[in-house]
Scaffold this motif. Structure first.
Motif, mmCIF file in Angstrom:
data_model
loop_
_atom_site.group_PDB
_atom_site.id
_atom_site.type_symbol
_atom_site.label_atom_id
_atom_site.label_comp_id
_atom_site.label_asym_id
_atom_site.label_seq_id
_atom_site.Cartn_x
_atom_site.Cartn_y
_atom_site.Cartn_z
ATOM 1 N N THR A 10 40.769 51.224 50.615
ATOM 2 C CA THR A 10 39.794 50.492 50.228
ATOM 3 C C THR A 10 39.637 50.705 48.817
ATOM 4 O O THR A 10 40.498 51.136 47.984
ATOM 5 N N THR A 11 38.578 49.677 48.008
ATOM 6 C CA THR A 11 38.480 49.760 46.866
ATOM 7 C C THR A 11 37.413 50.650 46.314
ATOM 8 O O THR A 11 36.927 51.124 45.226
ATOM 9 N N THR A 47 37.903 43.178 41.638
ATOM 10 C CA THR A 47 38.998 43.903 41.058
ATOM 11 C C THR A 47 39.034 45.361 41.614
ATOM 12 O O THR A 47 37.927 45.969 42.295
ATOM 13 N N MET A 48 40.034 46.098 41.468
ATOM 14 C CA MET A 48 40.509 47.425 41.898
ATOM 15 C C MET A 48 39.992 48.383 41.011
ATOM 16 O O MET A 48 40.495 48.325 39.674
ATOM 17 N N PRO A 49 38.996 49.250 41.354
ATOM 18 C CA PRO A 49 38.485 50.307 40.314
ATOM 19 C C PRO A 49 39.754 51.179 40.072
ATOM 20 O O PRO A 49 40.623 51.485 40.772
ATOM 21 N N PHE A 53 42.582 52.825 42.551
ATOM 22 C CA PHE A 53 44.163 52.837 42.191
ATOM 23 C C PHE A 53 44.925 54.009 42.259
ATOM 24 O O PHE A 53 45.997 53.982 42.617
ATOM 25 N N ALA A 54 44.384 55.201 41.518
ATOM 26 C CA ALA A 54 44.805 56.254 41.526
ATOM 27 C C ALA A 54 45.339 56.957 42.813
ATOM 28 O O ALA A 54 46.229 57.740 42.888
ATOM 29 N N SER A 59 47.457 47.580 43.123
ATOM 30 C CA SER A 59 46.866 47.302 41.960
ATOM 31 C C SER A 59 46.331 45.602 42.325
ATOM 32 O O SER A 59 46.866 45.014 43.197
ATOM 33 N N ASP A 60 45.717 45.087 41.225
ATOM 34 C CA ASP A 60 45.352 43.465 41.333
ATOM 35 C C ASP A 60 46.329 42.584 41.380
ATOM 36 O O ASP A 60 46.118 41.723 42.255
#
Length: 228
Positions: A10-11, A47-49, A53-54, A59-60
């Motif tokens: 999830t984001t 957008t991906m925080p 992402f880490a 990625s976006d």
């Protein structure tokens, strides 16, 4: 018994502002993997925080050409059917799954179908570390290829953990059930012939040859045992 092990990426932590970007499902029948899976990425429409992402590395740019959830919803619903759904910290994954289903007008999955491996692990191993990595280490499950979180990979690892939490692989020592065989056959593009088990028995000639050979053995230990 058919069950589905699944995982989501999830984001973030709360559906609404955050969205699901990946789901992976693994089918079990009688707690054996059939080889059938469902896997999809989704455009989150946001957008991906950096923190998310880490964790999963999505990625976006990677997600920019992926379908919205609603475009894949019916295929996912058909795959999971009415089976129990197994996840680690299942309330989190159910929250996002049902959030996405509701957002596109589909019925929610009833939480009575939810099986939480984290809750099972807490009962089996109180006080121990209970992350997916920790449970894989406890049960000797290879996770060396798990560099970042991935929904399908994590579901496949969790399926193995779930079997161990439920009693281990000894439950599968019997021959593959007809139900599993039928499932595999129905989902393969290569026709296969299921043959009945062969019966092996020595012929009269083979038994006679064996008896003749045994008479040539000098001072057999079984003869001494019989005379004693």
């Amino acid at each position: 018994m058919r069950e589905i092990v699944f995982d989501t990426e999830t984001t973030g932590f709360t559906f609404g502002d955050d969205r699901m970007v990946e789901i992976g499902c693994v089918e079990l029948v009688n707690r054996c993997e059939t080889g059938r899976t469902f896997h999809a990425y989704f455009h989150p429409e946001r957008t991906m925080p950096p923190g998310a992402f880490a964790i999963h590395g999505l990625s976006d740019v990677f997600l920019s050409d992926k379908p919205r959830f609603h475009a894949v919803a019916d295929e996912l619903i058909a795959f999971i059917g009415d089976a129990p759904l197994i996840a680690h910290n299942a309330s989190f994954d159910f929250g996002f799954l049902n959030g996405e289903l509701g957002r596109c007008g589909r019925d929610a999955v009833c939480t009575t179908r939810m099986i939480d491996t984290l809750a099972i692990a807490k009962q089996r191993h109180p006080g121990a570390k209970l992350s997916l990595d920790a449970l894989c280490s406890r049960y000797g499950i290879d996770r060396s290829h798990r560099v970042v979180h991935g929904a399908l990979l994590d579901a496949q690892l969790l399926a193995q953990v779930y079997v161990e939490l439920r009693g281990g692989r000894q439950i599968g020592l019997s021959l593959v059930s007809d139900l599993i065989a039928d499932t595999v056959m129905a989902n393969t593009t290569t026709p296969r012939t299921v043959r009945p088990p062969r019966q092996f028995a020595a012929s009269d000639a083979e038994l006679a040859a064996h008896a003749a050979f045994m008479t040539k053995v000098k001072n057999p230990i079984w003869g001494a045992a019989a005379s004693g």
